[in-house]
Design a protein around this motif. Sequence first.
Motif, short mmCIF file in Angstrom:
data_model
loop_
_atom_site.label_atom_id
_atom_site.label_comp_id
_atom_site.label_asym_id
_atom_site.label_seq_id
_atom_site.Cartn_x
_atom_site.Cartn_y
_atom_site.Cartn_z
N ASP A 106 20.40 13.54 34.62
CA ASP A 106 21.45 13.35 35.62
C ASP A 106 20.94 12.55 36.81
O ASP A 106 21.64 11.67 37.32
N GLU A 140 27.13 21.10 43.01
CA GLU A 140 27.98 20.35 42.10
C GLU A 140 29.41 20.29 42.63
O GLU A 140 29.82 21.12 43.42
N ASN A 189 30.59 16.11 38.77
CA ASN A 189 29.57 16.53 37.80
C ASN A 189 30.22 16.90 36.47
O ASN A 189 29.77 16.48 35.40
#
Length: 204
Positions: free
Chosen positions: A19, A48, A53
């Motif tokens: 990520d 998040e 996300n």
Amino acid sequence: MNNKGFLLVVSAPSGCGKDTIISKVLDKMNGDAVLSVSMTTRAMREGEKEGVNYFYVSKYEFFKHIEDGDMLEYTNYGSNYYGTPIKPVKDQLEKGKIVILIIEVEGGGNVRKAFPDAKKIFVIPPSMKVLEQRLRSRGTDSDDAINKRMTIAECELKRACEYDYIVENDDLDKAVEDVLAIIRAEQLKIDNMKNKLKEVMNYA
């Protein structure tokens, strides 16, 4: 901008930093690449954001999307489900964007069935020892959960040969540059440059 969009699948065991790598790649792509936001039944983690996300849904909602044929792929990972809504992917590809999917290994295999031309990158850690250290440094999982993740990681690493490229995340900046180099190489392939070639030949 690249005149033909393509799908880029990025997978890695949990804790490999995929990520973070892709976040930095997107920053350097100046809008030519977009991240496909997956859907999941897992709980939102600290830091998040919904729609950034993941799309966080209940299991009931998740399976409703499957029944309606709205999923490109989906998979079970641990006790949670993850999937990719298909319409946003197709919309971005039609705009000539590079669509990046950060998904689990099982999901990556399913995407290739739907999009045979998709390119696939597998991110690996420098070692299993480093991977375990990274998982523990998060401070979010119990020992049992970490052990389970390590077992899953071993299984996933065995499937890395199913991918087109392997990127080692030992040095973050180098890993980012490696992914950018892969994207650039794919952009310059003849299948992606046919429109540009026609423009040159037509004195455009």
